[in-house]
Design an enzyme around this catalytic site. Structure first.
Site, PDB file in Angstrom:
ATOM      1  N   TYR A 159       0.849  -1.185   0.000  1.00 26.99           N
ATOM      2  CA  TYR A 159       0.000   0.000   0.000  1.00 26.99           C
ATOM      3  C   TYR A 159       0.888   1.239   0.000  1.00 26.99           C
ATOM      4  O   TYR A 159       1.702   1.418   0.910  1.00 26.99           O
ATOM      5  CB  TYR A 159      -0.881  -0.030   1.251  1.00 26.99           C
ATOM      6  CG  TYR A 159      -1.754   1.169   1.426  1.00 26.99           C
ATOM      7  CD1 TYR A 159      -2.875   1.357   0.624  1.00 26.99           C
ATOM      8  CD2 TYR A 159      -1.475   2.118   2.403  1.00 26.99           C
ATOM      9  CE1 TYR A 159      -3.679   2.458   0.788  1.00 26.99           C
ATOM     10  CE2 TYR A 159      -2.283   3.224   2.575  1.00 26.99           C
ATOM     11  CZ  TYR A 159      -3.381   3.390   1.758  1.00 26.99           C
ATOM     12  OH  TYR A 159      -4.181   4.483   1.922  1.00 26.99           O
ATOM     13  N   THR A 162       2.292   7.114   1.732  1.00 29.17           N
ATOM     14  CA  THR A 162       3.244   8.066   2.324  1.00 29.17           C
ATOM     15  C   THR A 162       4.333   8.453   1.332  1.00 29.17           C
ATOM     16  O   THR A 162       4.809   7.631   0.553  1.00 29.17           O
ATOM     17  CB  THR A 162       3.894   7.420   3.566  1.00 29.17           C
ATOM     18  OG1 THR A 162       2.863   6.971   4.439  1.00 29.17           O
ATOM     19  CG2 THR A 162       4.778   8.407   4.297  1.00 29.17           C
ATOM     20  N   GLY A 276     -16.633   1.167   5.930  1.00 30.61           N
ATOM     21  CA  GLY A 276     -17.286  -0.080   5.564  1.00 30.61           C
ATOM     22  C   GLY A 276     -18.146   0.075   4.324  1.00 30.61           C
ATOM     23  O   GLY A 276     -18.998  -0.751   4.048  1.00 30.61           O
ATOM     24  N   ARG A 278     -20.342   2.529   3.311  1.00 29.49           N
ATOM     25  CA  ARG A 278     -21.647   3.175   3.221  1.00 29.49           C
ATOM     26  C   ARG A 278     -21.737   4.566   3.870  1.00 29.49           C
ATOM     27  O   ARG A 278     -22.503   5.383   3.424  1.00 29.49           O
ATOM     28  CB  ARG A 278     -22.719   2.265   3.819  1.00 29.49           C
ATOM     29  CG  ARG A 278     -23.024   1.079   2.921  1.00 29.49           C
ATOM     30  CD  ARG A 278     -24.018   0.144   3.531  1.00 29.49           C
ATOM     31  NE  ARG A 278     -23.481  -0.533   4.692  1.00 29.49           N
ATOM     32  CZ  ARG A 278     -22.710  -1.608   4.626  1.00 29.49           C
ATOM     33  NH1 ARG A 278     -22.383  -2.104   3.481  1.00 29.49           N
ATOM     34  NH2 ARG A 278     -22.259  -2.182   5.715  1.00 29.49           N
ATOM     35  N   ARG A 325      10.218 -16.811  39.024  1.00 26.97           N
ATOM     36  CA  ARG A 325      11.409 -16.061  39.447  1.00 26.97           C
ATOM     37  C   ARG A 325      11.342 -15.767  40.950  1.00 26.97           C
ATOM     38  O   ARG A 325      10.348 -15.217  41.441  1.00 26.97           O
ATOM     39  CB  ARG A 325      11.478 -14.750  38.661  1.00 26.97           C
ATOM     40  CG  ARG A 325      12.581 -13.804  39.083  1.00 26.97           C
ATOM     41  CD  ARG A 325      13.930 -14.299  38.658  1.00 26.97           C
ATOM     42  NE  ARG A 325      14.972 -13.309  38.969  1.00 26.97           N
ATOM     43  CZ  ARG A 325      16.258 -13.594  38.966  1.00 26.97           C
ATOM     44  NH1 ARG A 325      16.685 -14.824  38.686  1.00 26.97           N
ATOM     45  NH2 ARG A 325      17.143 -12.655  39.239  1.00 26.97           N
ATOM     46  N   GLN A 336       3.159  -7.706  46.405  1.00 24.84           N
ATOM     47  CA  GLN A 336       1.869  -7.074  46.102  1.00 24.84           C
ATOM     48  C   GLN A 336       1.984  -5.973  45.041  1.00 24.84           C
ATOM     49  O   GLN A 336       1.065  -5.770  44.244  1.00 24.84           O
ATOM     50  CB  GLN A 336       1.223  -6.503  47.364  1.00 24.84           C
ATOM     51  CG  GLN A 336      -0.250  -6.207  47.126  1.00 24.84           C
ATOM     52  CD  GLN A 336      -0.945  -5.680  48.342  1.00 24.84           C
ATOM     53  OE1 GLN A 336      -0.465  -4.740  48.989  1.00 24.84           O
ATOM     54  NE2 GLN A 336      -2.072  -6.269  48.684  1.00 24.84           N
ATOM     55  N   HIS A 396      10.404  -8.638  33.852  1.00 25.88           N
ATOM     56  CA  HIS A 396      11.438  -9.642  33.578  1.00 25.88           C
ATOM     57  C   HIS A 396      12.821  -9.177  34.043  1.00 25.88           C
ATOM     58  O   HIS A 396      13.787  -9.947  33.965  1.00 25.88           O
ATOM     59  CB  HIS A 396      11.510  -9.952  32.071  1.00 25.88           C
ATOM     60  CG  HIS A 396      10.462 -10.900  31.582  1.00 25.88           C
ATOM     61  ND1 HIS A 396       9.134 -10.557  31.442  1.00 25.88           N
ATOM     62  CD2 HIS A 396      10.539 -12.199  31.191  1.00 25.88           C
ATOM     63  CE1 HIS A 396       8.456 -11.595  30.978  1.00 25.88           C
ATOM     64  NE2 HIS A 396       9.284 -12.610  30.828  1.00 25.88           N
ATOM     65  N   GLY A 398      16.454  -7.745  34.022  1.00 25.26           N
ATOM     66  CA  GLY A 398      17.479  -7.758  32.979  1.00 25.26           C
ATOM     67  C   GLY A 398      17.211  -8.785  31.902  1.00 25.26           C
ATOM     68  O   GLY A 398      17.577  -8.589  30.737  1.00 25.26           O
ATOM     69  N   GLU A 421      -0.168   4.290  10.163  1.00 28.06           N
ATOM     70  CA  GLU A 421      -1.598   4.140   9.880  1.00 28.06           C
ATOM     71  C   GLU A 421      -2.421   5.233  10.564  1.00 28.06           C
ATOM     72  O   GLU A 421      -3.484   4.978  11.116  1.00 28.06           O
ATOM     73  CB  GLU A 421      -2.048   2.726  10.295  1.00 28.06           C
ATOM     74  CG  GLU A 421      -1.301   1.666   9.494  1.00 28.06           C
ATOM     75  CD  GLU A 421      -1.555   0.232   9.916  1.00 28.06           C
ATOM     76  OE1 GLU A 421      -2.268   0.038  10.926  1.00 28.06           O
ATOM     77  OE2 GLU A 421      -1.053  -0.670   9.250  1.00 28.06           O
TER      78      GLU A 421
HETATM   79  C1  LIG Z   1       7.795   0.595   9.679  1.00 28.14           C
HETATM   80  C2  LIG Z   1       6.877   1.499   8.928  1.00 28.14           C
HETATM   81  C3  LIG Z   1       6.058   0.968   7.943  1.00 28.14           C
HETATM   82  C4  LIG Z   1       5.215   1.808   7.196  1.00 28.14           C
HETATM   83  N1  LIG Z   1       4.462   1.269   6.182  1.00 28.14           N
HETATM   84  C5  LIG Z   1       3.772   2.095   5.358  1.00 28.14           C
HETATM   85  C6  LIG Z   1       3.105   1.570   4.193  1.00 28.14           C
HETATM   86  O1  LIG Z   1       3.098   0.364   3.951  1.00 28.14           O
HETATM   87  N2  LIG Z   1       2.478   2.448   3.372  1.00 28.14           N
HETATM   88  C7  LIG Z   1       2.443   3.778   3.607  1.00 28.14           C
HETATM   89  O2  LIG Z   1       1.848   4.511   2.821  1.00 28.14           O
HETATM   90  N3  LIG Z   1       3.064   4.328   4.701  1.00 28.14           N
HETATM   91  C8  LIG Z   1       3.733   3.508   5.570  1.00 28.14           C
HETATM   92  N4  LIG Z   1       4.391   4.022   6.667  1.00 28.14           N
HETATM   93  C9  LIG Z   1       4.389   5.469   6.870  1.00 28.14           C
HETATM   94  C10 LIG Z   1       3.550   5.924   8.065  1.00 28.14           C
HETATM   95  O3  LIG Z   1       2.193   5.833   7.759  1.00 28.14           O
HETATM   96  C11 LIG Z   1       4.009   7.373   8.408  1.00 28.14           C
HETATM   97  O4  LIG Z   1       5.284   7.265   8.993  1.00 28.14           O
HETATM   98  C12 LIG Z   1       3.024   8.063   9.342  1.00 28.14           C
HETATM   99  O5  LIG Z   1       1.826   8.331   8.670  1.00 28.14           O
HETATM  100  C13 LIG Z   1       3.592   9.365   9.917  1.00 28.14           C
HETATM  101  O6  LIG Z   1       4.105  10.180   8.912  1.00 28.14           O
HETATM  102  P1  LIG Z   1       5.573  10.809   9.059  1.00 28.14           P
HETATM  103  O7  LIG Z   1       6.509   9.692   9.401  1.00 28.14           O
HETATM  104  O8  LIG Z   1       5.864  11.579   7.828  1.00 28.14           O
HETATM  105  O9  LIG Z   1       5.490  11.756  10.325  1.00 28.14           O
HETATM  106  P2  LIG Z   1       5.029  13.293  10.325  1.00 28.14           P
HETATM  107  O10 LIG Z   1       3.734  13.450   9.628  1.00 28.14           O
HETATM  108  O11 LIG Z   1       6.168  14.131   9.876  1.00 28.14           O
HETATM  109  O12 LIG Z   1       4.778  13.539  11.876  1.00 28.14           O
HETATM  110  C14 LIG Z   1       5.837  13.686  12.814  1.00 28.14           C
HETATM  111  C15 LIG Z   1       5.211  13.848  14.192  1.00 28.14           C
HETATM  112  O13 LIG Z   1       4.429  15.065  14.227  1.00 28.14           O
HETATM  113  C16 LIG Z   1       3.102  14.744  14.608  1.00 28.14           C
HETATM  114  N5  LIG Z   1       2.186  15.645  13.906  1.00 28.14           N
HETATM  115  C17 LIG Z   1       2.116  15.907  12.584  1.00 28.14           C
HETATM  116  N6  LIG Z   1       1.143  16.780  12.339  1.00 28.14           N
HETATM  117  C18 LIG Z   1       0.557  17.073  13.511  1.00 28.14           C
HETATM  118  C19 LIG Z   1      -0.519  17.917  13.918  1.00 28.14           C
HETATM  119  N7  LIG Z   1      -1.206  18.655  13.029  1.00 28.14           N
HETATM  120  N8  LIG Z   1      -0.838  17.990  15.231  1.00 28.14           N
HETATM  121  C20 LIG Z   1      -0.139  17.251  16.145  1.00 28.14           C
HETATM  122  N9  LIG Z   1       0.880  16.446  15.823  1.00 28.14           N
HETATM  123  C21 LIG Z   1       1.225  16.364  14.523  1.00 28.14           C
HETATM  124  C22 LIG Z   1       2.894  13.308  14.209  1.00 28.14           C
HETATM  125  O14 LIG Z   1       1.831  12.717  14.953  1.00 28.14           O
HETATM  126  C23 LIG Z   1       4.243  12.710  14.544  1.00 28.14           C
HETATM  127  O15 LIG Z   1       4.316  12.420  15.918  1.00 28.14           O
HETATM  128  C24 LIG Z   1       5.198   3.195   7.456  1.00 28.14           C
HETATM  129  C25 LIG Z   1       6.006   3.720   8.481  1.00 28.14           C
HETATM  130  C26 LIG Z   1       6.826   2.897   9.202  1.00 28.14           C
HETATM  131  C27 LIG Z   1       7.704   3.487  10.277  1.00 28.14           C
END
Ligand SMILES: Cc1cc2nc3c(=O)[nH]c(=O)nc-3n(C[C@H](O)[C@H](O)[C@H](O)COP(=O)(O)OP(=O)(O)OC[C@H]3O[C@@H](n4cnc5c(N)ncnc54)[C@H](O)[C@@H]3O)c2cc1C
Length: 440
Positions: A159, A162, A276, A278, A325, A336, A396, A398, A421
């Site tokens: 997918y 980004t 979903g 709709r 442990r 506790q 756990h 160390g 996501e």
């Molecule tokens: C291991 C991994 C797998 C991934 N797989 C996919 C994939 O398969 N397909 C895909 O399309 N993407 C994928 N991603 C991308 C992922 O969806 C993005 O990393 C995510 O959406 C955040 O975007 P960014 O990293 O650019 O962070 P940024 O958008 O730059 O955000 C940085 C920080 O600022 C915060 N922030 C930004 N805007 C605001 C706001 N208006 N108010 C408050 N806080 C804010 C964010 O919450 C975050 O904490 C993957 C990422 C990783 C790490």
């Protein structure tokens, strides 16, 4: 539930003699305490495929999860075995090879599979979503062309939303798709793509029109398409059993027949997916950030479900460790403070599960609270389950920091669920906007 799937589930589960209770590995041989038993409240059918998923996790995934992590192995054959059980297209329609199950069923399955390997299950969840997108928004030819091989996992999907400059603000994406005859010419790059380079089918969000969500379309790019290439494999904290790479599109010619839906429907498709199929939440009147957030929404429940499975496994690992442990002359379980901590972990685990399952039902039923509830579930479940796993590691001592102990891998693997996501900050934005936009 599809009858074909049910009979497959029953046939398969009757072949598996070992109990669901043996869910993790040889270090975890005690049964599930009744108060955290994830089968509570499920129908008999759901219990059947939950058992099948737990058994698959215990026998096919858990024994290998450390090696897959250490050697960064993408376990293709194991995933194909999972597909034989119907896990390649869990909520894809049976006509094209799917299992035709509900969102709640899907969540139950991902939770169970994650007890065996979070990273692999998370990839399976992404693959399922791509498959579902084609099944739901593709035409007959597209569904028949792609879905059967995705359901069997002969082919794998990624997918691609980004980009280097658009993460949380996904609607600002820059990848272009210019129409030339019967092809689109795609240019741009996608960042962090799960499965990138190792998968066969790429669902790419690209700009066919002007700025904003209405200019975005969704096309399927096949692996051997000239102009498609990949960046280096990223080195990650967790999720190591699946590769993550940039996906680069340079004058990449994609047939117009590979577009899902109409031009400019990319965000509509996403929102229909989110709801979903709709509920219309009317993105015309929302900001880019809101739209971006909702665009990512359709994947919330799998990420949360995978966190839940990890937390479930970690509560059991922690309990087992406390029982064996000894310090200060007695088992840690007699302390506790640690008892109270364990009780809090179990309570938050069950609260997470209840919220997640309620959100899954709301999504399935296209309820008006589905968007907010899914956001709440994604936020709450991924935060609380990370805390549960981290607390289990602390219990756990160390040993929890050693790679011989599975608890550290669960912590590393689910950390990213708070980021991707739709980050948990974005979830807060959606919930707050829902609260503030509705007058009392
Ligand atoms: C291991 C991994 C797998 C991934 N797989 C996919 C994939 O398969 N397909 C895909 O399309 N993407 C994928 N991603 C991308 C992922 O969806 C993005 O990393 C995510 O959406 C955040 O975007 P960014 O990293 O650019 O962070 P940024 O958008 O730059 O955000 C940085 C920080 O600022 C915060 N922030 C930004 N805007 C605001 C706001 N208006 N108010 C408050 N806080 C804010 C964010 O919450 C975050 O904490 C993957 C990422 C990783 C790490």
């Amino acid at each position: 539930m599809a009858m074909g799937t049910l009979s497959r589930v029953v046939r398969l589960s009757s072949c598996i003699s070992r109990s669901r209770r043996l869910i993790f590995n040889s270090t975890q041989r005690r049964g599930i305490a009744s108060c955290i038993d994830p089968s509570h409240g499920l129908s008999d059918e759901q219990k059947e495929f939950q058992k099948m998923a737990f058994d698959f996790a215990a026998h096919e995934m858990s024994p290998h999860m450390a090696e897959w992590d250490e050697k960064e192995i993408f376990p293709v054959e194991t995933m194909r075995k999972a597909a034989q059980l119907g896990f390649g297209g869990i909520y894809v329609q049976p006509e094209v090879g799917g299992s035709g199950l509900s969102r709640l069923d899907t969540s139950v399955i991902f939770e169970a599979l994650s007890t065996g390997c979070v990273s692999t299950t998370a990839y399976i969840s992404i693959h399922n979503m791509c498959n579902w997108m084609i099944d739901t928004f593709g035409n007959t030819e597209q569904r028949e062309k792609f879905c059967p091989e995705l359901c069997t996992m002969d082919k794998f999907a990624s997918y691609c939303l980004t980009e280097p400059g658009s993460g949380s603000d996904a609607a600002s994406l820059l990848t272009t798709a210019k129409l030339e005859g019967d092809h689109y010419i795609l240019n741009g790059s996608k960042a962090f793509i799960s499965g990138g380079g190792d998968t066969d089918v790429y669902i790419v969000m690209c700009r066919t029109g002007g700025k904003g969500p209405k200019g975005i379309s969704c096309v399927v790019v096949e692996k051997d398409t000239p102009g498609l290439s990949f960046g280096k494999k990223e080195k990650k904290v967790g999720w190591n059993s699946q590769p993550t790479r940039a996906v680069i599109l340079e004058d990449c010619h994609v047939p117009v027949t590979n577009r899902l839906g109409q031009e400019g429907q990319g965000f509509n498709i996403a929102m229909r997916g989110l709801n979903g199929g709709r509920i219309n939440i009317g993105f015309e009147n929302t900001t880019n950030a809101q739209v971006s957030a909702t665009f990512l929404h359709w994947v919330y429940l799998p990420a949360a479900s995978c966190s839940l499975g990890a937390a479930h496994a970690c509560v059991q690992l922690a309990r087992d460790h406390l029982l064996v442990r000894k310090q200060f002359g007695e088992a840690l379980s007699n302390n506790q403070f640690l008892q109270f901590k364990l009780a809090e972990m179990a309570t938050k685990l069950v609260a997470s599960r209840l919220l997640l399952r309620e959100a899954a039902v709301a999504l399935q039923e296209s309820r008006s609270d589905a968007v907010s509830l899914c956001s709440m579930a994604k936020l709450f479940v991924t935060d609380e389950c990370f805390n549960i796993c981290n607390q289990a590691l602390q219990m756990h001592g160390g040993y929890g920091y050693l790679k011989d102990y599975a608890v550290q891998q669960f912590v590393r693997d689910i950390r990213v669920h708070q980021i991707l996501e739709g980050t948990n900050e974005v979830m807060r934005m959606i919930i707050a906007r829902s609260l503030l936009s509705e007058s009392g």
